[in-house]
Design a protein around this motif. Structure first.
Motif, PDB file in Angstrom:
ATOM      1  N   VAL A 234      -4.800  -3.339  -1.302  1.00 42.99           N
ATOM      2  CA  VAL A 234      -4.985  -2.124  -2.405  1.00 42.99           C
ATOM      3  C   VAL A 234      -5.727  -1.204  -1.641  1.00 42.99           C
ATOM      4  CG1 VAL A 234      -5.625  -1.676  -4.626  1.00 42.99           C
ATOM      5  CG2 VAL A 234      -4.775  -4.082  -4.329  1.00 42.99           C
ATOM      6  N   CYS A 235      -5.277  -0.156  -1.492  1.00 42.75           N
ATOM      7  CA  CYS A 235      -5.847   1.076  -0.520  1.00 42.75           C
ATOM      8  C   CYS A 235      -6.376   2.250  -1.524  1.00 42.75           C
ATOM      9  CB  CYS A 235      -4.881   1.230   0.653  1.00 42.75           C
ATOM     10  SG  CYS A 235      -3.295   1.378   0.157  1.00 42.75           S
ATOM     11  N   GLY A 236      -6.387   2.039  -2.729  1.00 40.14           N
ATOM     12  CA  GLY A 236      -6.948   3.242  -3.494  1.00 40.14           C
ATOM     13  C   GLY A 236      -6.532   3.261  -5.015  1.00 40.14           C
ATOM     14  N   GLU A 237      -7.108   4.080  -5.415  1.00 39.98           N
ATOM     15  CA  GLU A 237      -6.814   3.746  -7.149  1.00 39.98           C
ATOM     16  C   GLU A 237      -6.463   5.208  -7.981  1.00 39.98           C
ATOM     17  OE1 GLU A 237     -10.767   2.543  -8.544  1.00 39.98           O
ATOM     18  OE2 GLU A 237     -11.783   3.985  -7.283  1.00 39.98           O
ATOM     19  N   VAL A 238      -6.559   6.342  -7.022  1.00 39.47           N
ATOM     20  CA  VAL A 238      -6.078   7.356  -7.829  1.00 39.47           C
ATOM     21  C   VAL A 238      -5.009   8.204  -7.100  1.00 39.47           C
ATOM     22  CG1 VAL A 238      -7.101   9.583  -8.649  1.00 39.47           C
ATOM     23  CG2 VAL A 238      -8.569   8.025  -8.258  1.00 39.47           C
ATOM     24  N   ASN A 239      -3.959   8.569  -7.982  1.00 42.17           N
ATOM     25  CA  ASN A 239      -2.833   9.135  -7.559  1.00 42.17           C
ATOM     26  C   ASN A 239      -2.315  10.159  -8.420  1.00 42.17           C
ATOM     27  OD1 ASN A 239      -0.911   9.836  -5.301  1.00 42.17           O
ATOM     28  ND2 ASN A 239       0.691   8.361  -6.398  1.00 42.17           N
ATOM     29  N   ASP A 240      -3.122  10.836  -9.084  1.00 46.55           N
ATOM     30  CA  ASP A 240      -2.912  11.952 -10.153  1.00 46.55           C
ATOM     31  C   ASP A 240      -2.139  12.901  -9.614  1.00 46.55           C
ATOM     32  OD1 ASP A 240      -4.156  10.196 -11.894  1.00 46.55           O
ATOM     33  OD2 ASP A 240      -6.048  11.515 -11.764  1.00 46.55           O
ATOM     34  N   ASN A 241      -2.462  13.396  -8.441  1.00 47.04           N
ATOM     35  CA  ASN A 241      -1.784  14.682  -7.587  1.00 47.04           C
ATOM     36  C   ASN A 241      -1.256  14.712  -6.423  1.00 47.04           C
ATOM     37  OD1 ASN A 241      -2.670  16.803  -9.995  1.00 47.04           O
ATOM     38  ND2 ASN A 241      -4.737  15.881  -9.400  1.00 47.04           N
ATOM     39  N   THR A 242      -0.716  13.434  -6.197  1.00 46.53           N
ATOM     40  CA  THR A 242       0.050  12.827  -4.898  1.00 46.53           C
ATOM     41  C   THR A 242      -1.227  12.562  -3.905  1.00 46.53           C
ATOM     42  OG1 THR A 242       0.102  15.117  -3.720  1.00 46.53           O
ATOM     43  CG2 THR A 242       1.554  14.441  -5.235  1.00 46.53           C
ATOM     44  N   GLU A 243      -2.718  12.179  -4.296  1.00 42.85           N
ATOM     45  CA  GLU A 243      -3.348  11.947  -3.342  1.00 42.85           C
ATOM     46  C   GLU A 243      -2.906  10.434  -2.414  1.00 42.85           C
ATOM     47  OE1 GLU A 243      -5.317  13.897  -6.606  1.00 42.85           O
ATOM     48  OE2 GLU A 243      -3.954  12.258  -6.448  1.00 42.85           O
ATOM     49  N   GLY A 244      -2.137   9.894  -3.273  1.00 43.67           N
ATOM     50  CA  GLY A 244      -1.605   8.568  -2.486  1.00 43.67           C
ATOM     51  C   GLY A 244      -0.951   8.794  -1.024  1.00 43.67           C
ATOM     52  N   ARG A 245      -0.512   9.957  -0.904  1.00 39.63           N
ATOM     53  CA  ARG A 245       0.228  10.518   0.262  1.00 39.63           C
ATOM     54  C   ARG A 245      -0.696  10.193   1.489  1.00 39.63           C
ATOM     55  NH1 ARG A 245       3.515  15.818  -1.868  1.00 39.63           N
ATOM     56  NH2 ARG A 245       4.979  14.495  -3.420  1.00 39.63           N
ATOM     57  N   ILE A 246      -1.812  10.792   1.371  1.00 38.32           N
ATOM     58  CA  ILE A 246      -2.826  10.719   2.357  1.00 38.32           C
ATOM     59  C   ILE A 246      -3.383   9.379   2.526  1.00 38.32           C
ATOM     60  CG2 ILE A 246      -5.236  11.593   3.039  1.00 38.32           C
ATOM     61  CD1 ILE A 246      -3.008  13.903   2.603  1.00 38.32           C
ATOM     62  N   SER A 247      -3.489   8.505   1.483  1.00 42.66           N
ATOM     63  CA  SER A 247      -3.919   7.160   1.729  1.00 42.66           C
ATOM     64  C   SER A 247      -2.823   6.348   2.546  1.00 42.66           C
ATOM     65  CB  SER A 247      -4.102   6.462   0.459  1.00 42.66           C
ATOM     66  OG  SER A 247      -5.042   6.887  -0.104  1.00 42.66           O
ATOM     67  N   ILE A 248      -1.455   6.511   2.286  1.00 40.99           N
ATOM     68  CA  ILE A 248      -0.413   6.099   3.336  1.00 40.99           C
ATOM     69  C   ILE A 248      -0.706   6.349   4.669  1.00 40.99           C
ATOM     70  CG2 ILE A 248       2.043   6.045   4.049  1.00 40.99           C
ATOM     71  CD1 ILE A 248       2.644   6.672   0.955  1.00 40.99           C
ATOM     72  N   LEU A 249      -1.011   7.851   5.042  1.00 36.40           N
ATOM     73  CA  LEU A 249      -1.177   7.851   6.235  1.00 36.40           C
ATOM     74  C   LEU A 249      -2.459   7.439   7.040  1.00 36.40           C
ATOM     75  CD1 LEU A 249      -0.621   9.746   8.821  1.00 36.40           C
ATOM     76  CD2 LEU A 249      -1.829  11.662   7.711  1.00 36.40           C
ATOM     77  N   TYR A 250      -3.323   7.340   6.068  1.00 32.40           N
ATOM     78  CA  TYR A 250      -4.710   6.901   6.085  1.00 32.40           C
ATOM     79  C   TYR A 250      -4.693   5.271   6.805  1.00 32.40           C
ATOM     80  CZ  TYR A 250      -9.480   4.627   5.781  1.00 32.40           C
ATOM     81  OH  TYR A 250     -10.869   4.015   6.064  1.00 32.40           O
ATOM     82  N   MET A 251      -3.629   4.792   5.862  1.00 33.49           N
ATOM     83  CA  MET A 251      -3.448   3.378   6.235  1.00 33.49           C
ATOM     84  C   MET A 251      -2.746   2.965   7.573  1.00 33.49           C
ATOM     85  SD  MET A 251      -5.253   1.158   4.036  1.00 33.49           S
ATOM     86  CE  MET A 251      -4.814   0.063   5.080  1.00 33.49           C
ATOM     87  N   MET A 252      -1.768   3.843   7.850  1.00 33.92           N
ATOM     88  CA  MET A 252      -1.004   4.015   8.991  1.00 33.92           C
ATOM     89  C   MET A 252      -1.894   3.978  10.203  1.00 33.92           C
ATOM     90  SD  MET A 252       2.632   5.509   8.095  1.00 33.92           S
ATOM     91  CE  MET A 252       3.913   4.663   7.036  1.00 33.92           C
TER      92      MET A 252
END
Length: 267
Positions: A234-252
């Motif tokens: 579990v690598c984050g908790e907020v994806n209201d405005n596509t912030e999850g895309r940055i988390s994907i890159l961060y994890m990679m």
């Protein structure tokens, strides 16, 4: 149709970008993009006239990009998610708020996710994933569109360390990987909202049948992810405005660094 979870526009763009010659199919793809918003109201005859080709040529192209019929293709175009849906409703109502509200909220949400990852993901967990990548005979990265695009970056960096990683963009390609992948292999699934597990059940089922280890990177664990994945990050908790895309890159990037560290910096 084998493209659930994929943007129809992206499928067409990938075809154009990867096509080596400008033949009928190339021009059909271009014409579809030009008339995309009108496709749901256009018959196959209308589109064939626009493209100056026969209806059979249109049908062949539709099958080429993995749609079973023009009717199914039109339905997928009609259901295409508008880009406005990527953002919270409050930030898409221009009449409210200030112009810099998006920047402020986006940055705050990014920081929230990064702080969450720092607090909840131990280095030992990343090193365990890296060890699994290193020891697996085959490694495949799965995800919906953005995750697949970022997967190309991950694939390139891993190749520079002599580790071959497979990626795919369509369900057809994903099922081919599942069919060809060897036992004792590893699947990394990046799906912040868990959509991949709902849209691509055949892929998940195929991986489970072959006893492939699945590591899921997500924001919210759900019953379907818990049933499917051997490990959940579990690598984050907020994806209201596509912030999850940055988390994907961060994890990679974390995986790339710690893999490099394992290969080159340990004695």
């Amino acid at each position: 149709m084998n493209n659930k979870g994929s943007s129809v526009r992206s499928i067409i763009l990938r075809y154009i970008n990867n096509h080596k010659k400008q033949d009928n199919n190339y021009f059909i793809a271009q014409e579809i993009l030009k008339n995309f918003v009108n496709i749901p109201q256009m018959t196959i005859y209308d589109l064939s006239e626009k493209c100056f080709v026969s209806t059979s040529a249109i049908s062949r192209f539709i099958r080429l990009i993995d749609f079973s019929s023009y009717t199914n293709f039109k339905y997928a175009v009609e259901k295409e998610i508008d880009i406005v849906s990527d953002y919270s409703k409050r930030l898409t109502e221009i009449s409210t708020g200030k112009p810099d509200d998006f920047i402020n909220e986006y940055i705050e949400n990014l920081l929230t996710n990064l702080k969450y990852a720092k607090k909840h993901i131990a280095v030992s967990q990343i090193e365990t994933v890296v060890s699994a990548i290193h020891s697996a005979e085959n490694v495949a990265v799965f995800g919906l569109e953005f995750a697949a695009f970022m997967g190309q970056h991950f694939q390139s960096k891993m190749a520079s360390m002599d580790k071959i990683v497979q990626i795919s963009f369509t369900m057809t390609e994903q099922l081919r990987i599942v069919e060809e992948i060897k036992p004792n292999s590893l699947a990394l699934i990046f799906s912040m909202e868990g959509g991949f597990f709902y849209f691509n059940e055949k892929v998940i089922s195929g991986l489970k049948k072959k006893n492939i280890k699945i590591i899921a990177f997500t924001f919210k664990s759900s019953a379907i992810i818990e049933r499917s994945a051997d490990e959940i990050v579990v690598c984050g908790e907020v994806n209201d405005n596509t912030e999850g895309r940055i988390s994907i890159l961060y994890m990679m990037e974390l995986l790339i660094y710690y893999y490099m560290r394992t290969i080159y910096l340990t004695t």
